[in-house]
Design an enzyme around this catalytic site. Structure first.
Site, PDB file in Angstrom:
ATOM      1  N   GLN A 235      -1.464   1.449  -4.509  1.00  0.00           N
ATOM      2  CA  GLN A 235      -1.321   0.433  -3.685  1.00  0.00           C
ATOM      3  C   GLN A 235      -2.298  -0.132  -2.857  1.00  0.00           C
ATOM      4  O   GLN A 235      -2.710  -1.152  -2.273  1.00  0.00           O
ATOM      5  CB  GLN A 235      -0.185   0.576  -2.509  1.00  0.00           C
ATOM      6  N   ARG A 348       6.289   1.403  14.216  1.00  0.00           N
ATOM      7  CA  ARG A 348       7.229   0.218  13.705  1.00  0.00           C
ATOM      8  C   ARG A 348       8.749   0.889  13.930  1.00  0.00           C
ATOM      9  O   ARG A 348       9.485   0.099  14.341  1.00  0.00           O
ATOM     10  CB  ARG A 348       7.113   0.257  12.282  1.00  0.00           C
ATOM     11  N   ALA A 551       3.437  -3.335   3.774  1.00  0.00           N
ATOM     12  CA  ALA A 551       3.907  -4.078   4.878  1.00  0.00           C
ATOM     13  C   ALA A 551       4.530  -5.546   4.712  1.00  0.00           C
ATOM     14  O   ALA A 551       4.741  -6.265   5.491  1.00  0.00           O
ATOM     15  CB  ALA A 551       2.756  -4.428   6.265  1.00  0.00           C
ATOM     16  N   GLU A 752      10.214  -5.439   1.970  1.00  0.00           N
ATOM     17  CA  GLU A 752      10.885  -4.530   2.891  1.00  0.00           C
ATOM     18  C   GLU A 752      11.853  -4.809   3.519  1.00  0.00           C
ATOM     19  O   GLU A 752      13.036  -4.185   3.450  1.00  0.00           O
ATOM     20  CB  GLU A 752       9.881  -3.894   3.794  1.00  0.00           C
TER      21      GLU A 752
HETATM   22  N1  MTE Z   1       9.286  -4.049  -5.728  1.00  0.00           N
HETATM   23  C1  MTE Z   1       9.085  -3.113  -6.956  1.00  0.00           C
HETATM   24  N2  MTE Z   1       9.640  -3.762  -7.934  1.00  0.00           N
HETATM   25  N3  MTE Z   1       8.314  -2.140  -6.848  1.00  0.00           N
HETATM   26  C2  MTE Z   1       7.494  -1.615  -5.612  1.00  0.00           C
HETATM   27  O1  MTE Z   1       7.074  -0.606  -5.386  1.00  0.00           O
HETATM   28  N4  MTE Z   1       7.555  -1.875  -3.134  1.00  0.00           N
HETATM   29  C3  MTE Z   1       7.949  -2.433  -1.879  1.00  0.00           C
HETATM   30  C4  MTE Z   1       8.099  -3.949  -2.070  1.00  0.00           C
HETATM   31  N5  MTE Z   1       8.786  -4.398  -3.342  1.00  0.00           N
HETATM   32  C5  MTE Z   1       8.071  -2.282  -4.292  1.00  0.00           C
HETATM   33  C6  MTE Z   1       8.623  -3.624  -4.401  1.00  0.00           C
HETATM   34  C7  MTE Z   1       7.299  -2.331  -0.726  1.00  0.00           C
HETATM   35  S1  MTE Z   1       7.266  -0.865   0.067  1.00  0.00           S
HETATM   36  C8  MTE Z   1       6.333  -3.487  -0.177  1.00  0.00           C
HETATM   37  S2  MTE Z   1       5.547  -3.188   1.038  1.00  0.00           S
HETATM   38  C9  MTE Z   1       6.459  -4.659  -0.766  1.00  0.00           C
HETATM   39  O2  MTE Z   1       7.053  -4.524  -1.941  1.00  0.00           O
HETATM   40  C10 MTE Z   1       4.834  -5.051  -1.196  1.00  0.00           C
HETATM   41  O3  MTE Z   1       4.682  -5.985  -1.977  1.00  0.00           O
HETATM   42  P1  MTE Z   1       4.480  -7.665  -1.429  1.00  0.00           P
HETATM   43  O4  MTE Z   1       3.922  -7.512   0.020  1.00  0.00           O
HETATM   44  O5  MTE Z   1       3.737  -8.391  -2.191  1.00  0.00           O
HETATM   45  O6  MTE Z   1       5.982  -8.164  -1.349  1.00  0.00           O
HETATM   46  N1  LUZ Z   2       1.667  -0.794   9.314  1.00  0.00           N
HETATM   47  C1  LUZ Z   2       2.479  -1.408   8.792  1.00  0.00           C
HETATM   48  C2  LUZ Z   2       0.735   0.084   8.668  1.00  0.00           C
HETATM   49  O1  LUZ Z   2       3.387  -1.965   9.363  1.00  0.00           O
HETATM   50  N2  LUZ Z   2       2.745  -1.062   7.507  1.00  0.00           N
HETATM   51  C3  LUZ Z   2       2.185  -0.355   6.804  1.00  0.00           C
HETATM   52  O2  LUZ Z   2       2.365  -0.526   5.449  1.00  0.00           O
HETATM   53  C4  LUZ Z   2       1.054   0.118   7.305  1.00  0.00           C
HETATM   54  N3  LUZ Z   2       0.181   0.946   6.623  1.00  0.00           N
HETATM   55  C5  LUZ Z   2      -0.941   1.645   7.181  1.00  0.00           C
HETATM   56  C6  LUZ Z   2      -1.177   1.424   8.499  1.00  0.00           C
HETATM   57  N4  LUZ Z   2      -0.392   0.636   9.306  1.00  0.00           N
HETATM   58 MO1  MOS Z   3       5.425  -0.905   1.766  1.00  0.00          MO
HETATM   59  S1  MOS Z   3       6.269   0.820   2.476  1.00  0.00           S
HETATM   60  O1  MOS Z   3       4.745  -1.150   3.044  1.00  0.00           O
HETATM   61  O2  MOS Z   3       4.178   0.246   0.887  1.00  0.00           O
END
Ligand code: MTE
Ligand code: LUZ
Ligand code: MOS
Length: 807
Positions: A235, A348, A551, A752
């Site tokens: 990521q 958070r 995030a 999220e």
């Molecule tokens: N959706 C899928 N299919 N696969 C993933 O790994 N990760 C999640 C979410 N949805 C994820 C997912 C997480 S932890 C985050 S932070 C967001 O997708 C990141 O993508 P975005 O910010 O582009 O929505």
């Molecule tokens: N803060 C946050 C962070 O809100 N989400 C994240 O995924 C993150 N990653 C690194 C540092 N701060």
């Molecule tokens: Mo998502 S836990 O912010 O990669």
């Protein structure tokens, strides 16, 4: 354009370009011609790789054609939770079939570290091991299988040291990876003293394995003149570049990291891909040969960090109606052996303890317990779920103690409606976009909550063993990295002479559909068919210094950056068109693959070809930094979030009180995706997050044995939800609500926040258990609510002397 998804068709004639004027209400909301305005955003375009996924033609890192001479690596792991390595004999490893080389910490050319914030994360343990599974050496062989077999043959002489295995033990020993944090507002002590009622207790909420379907993998290919190309599942390509450069003793410009897509990341590849990238790159650099390191599932689960489990001690004062007047919580997380992202995760958690509720007088403490276990890390929600669930647990108890429906007590505590006050978070951010009242009202009505409640009460009166439960829980989730400087992004947009468009941005595709959304944004900005636009792999030599795709900000940040780049190209094309055909550049319209200027209608491709001949620059970079953010870590106050996303869900379950088995019979979820960029993707995100969060709170249990070994390190012992666990009746809808903030096309993040929606499942299970005691005893249900935990809670309710059957 081969491989492109079918275009989102543009039926309508030209209309004013939407959303180019910042902050102003949407331009396309103005009275339009008879037909709907043309748009590429807001449409349910299929995922850009959907066809490839289904056909098995989407390339993941392990599918990339291997370069001649590629070798395969495996990691040798610590067998002790905390020990000094007195001696290590690797001769049998070296002599094993097909082995080319074996490396330990002293072979690393640069810095032996892959920690993202604090540098306490060795790539290979150097003399001291701190958890079972910690990598100690790298073995490189001619095949994946030979490397793995050899990795088991090390003989290590350990001197065992005392190990700390739980967050409670860490707290007792004051063993922390970072100084504890505290957020106070008002005078919680005085408010407690005035409060007519108090609830007090403890709660434990377990961690969670990310369980991405594609495991950790890195493929390092040496390039000329010290260069290193690393293809990996991450990521965070820029962080991988950084870590690899340090490990090799090189500069960032020597290292290129590429990721076309991941088979899921879920936070588990934000920082934790670093170890694998660094190890593969170290071996490749020392051998000057391509090296691939692919973790099998057991190693992946033994080595990498997960969602932090949390232990809470809470005390809340409330009035006769259930309104909270004082709240105190002390949380400690299982950080594992190093800091990783535990600090921002705890921050958070602190900033989500309020969830959707106004807390006037609060005292919130959080500590990151240093334990001899995997170094815990990001996982969808990033501490937000862990903060909010404690408050929901408390509200559940307050309602039960007062004999009120939990929904009514929740509503009473919501942040105020517009103009009502009660709108400042404990950390000082004023909430200007609160829609939780309207959203919950809509869900309550649409899900027949009250009728379901009555039906369940009747059912439970007549059913001695099977008990039904119901819960409606809200979500408010802050959007932005809580580390302010991370809220920036870049993009490159190339328009080629044939009118096709190539986009590169800093975000990474993990299945969530960020590339599809960004294609829509670029297509919209240039007024072209989606089929013209293609997004390429994320690469550190295209867009520099990117933040993790995390995030939930992937589309928010990179979408704005890509829009900025496309906008600049459009401005140049408009100026050219006006020069060519007359009229005002501001009057040139781009829509439906056609450029309209001074009464002429020119196909987009034709205008581009002409502009090229006139030497107009047809490509651009773009940049975005989220405005208005601030954070003071000392006082834990500021404006850490750009805006809030809201949601709510209702779950109905049936629990077998003799076996602890249960089933989710119906779930209704309503989520505020703002003005959704792509409702199909967003609904998919809500559904996926709901089921993933349900797994966290129910069947997914991490267990370590007394020696600190994770015993649940494969799908045979760690139970993620299956298709059959999804509710037969699952109603997911998006709440219509343009973002107050000037986000990309007024959309809201979706990645999220919906992970918190299945709190409703957990509390519906607790409600069902509670019915065993006539709702007079608080079931001491911990998370995950496994069958065993449910039975324990049923037994506790029965032992509390309440009737076994509420007749
Ligand atoms: N959706 C899928 N299919 N696969 C993933 O790994 N990760 C999640 C979410 N949805 C994820 C997912 C997480 S932890 C985050 S932070 C967001 O997708 C990141 O993508 P975005 O910010 O582009 O929505
Ligand atoms: N803060 C946050 C962070 O809100 N989400 C994240 O995924 C993150 N990653 C690194 C540092 N701060
Ligand atoms: Mo998502 S836990 O912010 O990669």
């Amino acid at each position: 354009m081969p491989g492109s998804a079918p275009a989102v068709t543009a039926e309508a004639p030209a209309a004013p370009q939407a959303d180019t004027a910042p902050a102003a209400p949407r331009a396309d909301a103005a009275p339009a011609p008879a037909a709907a305005p043309w748009a590429a955003v807001g449409k349910p375009a299929p995922h850009e790789s959907a066809r490839l996924h289904v056909l098995g033609q989407a390339d993941y890192t392990d599918d990339i054609a291997e370069v001649r001479g590629t070798l395969h690596a495996a990691l040798g792991l610590s067998a002790r939770a905390h020990a000094r390595i007195l001696a290590i004999d690797l001769s049998r490893v070296r002599a094993s079939r097909g082995v080319t080389a074996v490396y330990t910490a002293s072979d690393i050319p640069g810095t032996n570290d892959c920690g993202p914030i604090i540098h306490d994360d060795p790539i290979l343990a150097d003399g001291l091991v701190q958890y079972v599974g910690q990598p100690v050496f790298i073995v490189v062989a001619d095949s994946h299988d030979n490397a793995r077999r050899a990795a088991r043959l090390a003989e290590v002489d350990y001197e065992e040291l005392p190990a700390i295995l739980t967050p409670q033990a860490a707290r007792a020993a004051q063993s922390y990876v970072l100084p504890p944090m505290r957020l106070q507002r008002g005078d919680a002590q005085a408010a407690f003293e005035r409060a007519p009622h108090r609830v007090k207790g403890e709660l434990y909420v377990g961690g969670q394995e990310q369980f991405y379907l594609e495991g950790q993998i890195a493929y390092a290919i040496p390039q000329e003149n010290q260069g290193m190309l690393v293809q990996c599942s991450t990521q965070h390509p820029s962080e991988m570049q950084h870590v690899v450069a340090h490990a090799l003793g090189l500069h960032s410009h020597h290292v290129t990291v590429e990721c076309r897509r991941m088979g899921g990341g879920f936070g588990g590849k934000e920082s934790q891909s670093a170890l694998w990238s660094a190890a593969a790159a170290v071996a490749a650099s020392l051998l000057r040969r391509p090296v691939k390191l692919r973790a099998d599932r057991d190693d992946d689960m033994l080595v990498t960090g997960k969602r932090h489990c949390f232990h809470y001690e809470y005390e809340v004062g409330h009035d006769d109606d259930g309104r909270i007047v004082a709240a105190r919580v002390d949380m400690v997380s299982r950080a594992g052996y190093s800091a990783d992202l535990s600090g921002p995760v705890a921050t958070r958690a602190v900033c989500h303890f309020d969830n959707a509720y106004y807390l006037s007088d609060v005292d919130i403490r959080a500590a990151c317990g240093k334990t001899n276990t995997q170094s815990n890390t990001a996982f969808r929600g990033f501490g937000g779920p862990q903060g909010a669930i404690a408050m929901e647990y408390v509200l559940d108890e307050i309602a039960r103690n007062l004999g009120r429906d939990a929904l009514d007590v929740r509503k009473l505590n919501f942040y105020g409606r517009k103009g009502e006050g009660r709108d400042v978070t404990p950390y000082g951010q004023v909430i200007v976009d609160n829609v939780i009242h309207e959203l919950v009202d809509e869900l309550e009505a649409g899900s027949d909550y009250r009728a379901c409640r009555a039906a369940i009460e009747a059912y439970n009166r007549a059913s001695p063993v099977l008990k039904k439960g119901l819960a409606l829980t809200p979500v408010k989730f802050g959007i932005a990295f809580n580390v302010t400087h991370l809220n920036q992004a870049g993009a490159l947009v190339h328009v080629y002479v044939d009118g096709s468009i190539l986009v590169n941005h800093g975000g990474t595709e993990m299945g969530q559909g960020v590339n599809t959304k960004i294609m829509q944004v670029v297509a919209h900005e240039l007024g072209v068919d989606l089929a013209r636009v293609r997004v390429t792999a994320t690469r550190t030599d295209k867009v520099a210094n990117t933040s993790a795709t995390a995030a939930s900000t992937g589309a928010d940040l990179n979408g704005k950056a890509a829009q900025d780049a496309a906008y600049q190209i459009r401005q140049r094309l408009a100026a050219f068109a006006a020069r060519q055909y007359g009229g005002d550049p501001d009057g040139v319209r781009f829509a439906a693959d056609t450029v309209s200027v001074a009464g002429h209608e020119i196909p987009f491709g034709d205008l581009v070809a002409k502009a090229y001949l006139a030497r107009v620059q047809l490509w651009s970079d773009g940049f975005y930094a989220t405005p208005g953010l601030s954070w003071d870590p000392k006082t834990m106050t500021g404006n850490p979030f750009s805006y809030f996303a809201y949601g709510a869900a209702v779950a109905e379950v049936v629990v077998d009180t003799l076996t602890g088995e249960w089933k989710l019979t119906r779930a209704d979820a309503l989520y505020d995706a703002g003005r959704s960029l792509n409702p199909a993707l967003d609904i998919g995100q809500v559904e996926g997050a709901f089921i993933q969060g349900m797994g966290w709170l129910t069947t997914e249990e991490l267990r370590w044995n007394g020696a600190g070994k994770l015993t649940t390190h494969a799908p045979s012992t760690y139970k993620i939800p299956g298709v059959s666990d999804c509710p037969e009746d699952f109603r997911v809808r998006l709440f219509d609500n343009a973002n107050v903030e000037d986000s990309i096309h007024r959309s809201k993040a979706v990645g999220e926040p919906p992970l918190l929606l299945p709190f409703s499942v957990f509390f519906a299970i607790r409600d069902a258990i509670s019915s065993v005691g006539g709702h007079r005893v608080d079931p001491p249900l911990q998370a995950p609510a496994t069958c065993e935990a449910i039975l324990d809670a049923v037994a506790a309710v029965q032992a509390a002397g309440a009737p076994v059957r509420a007749a």
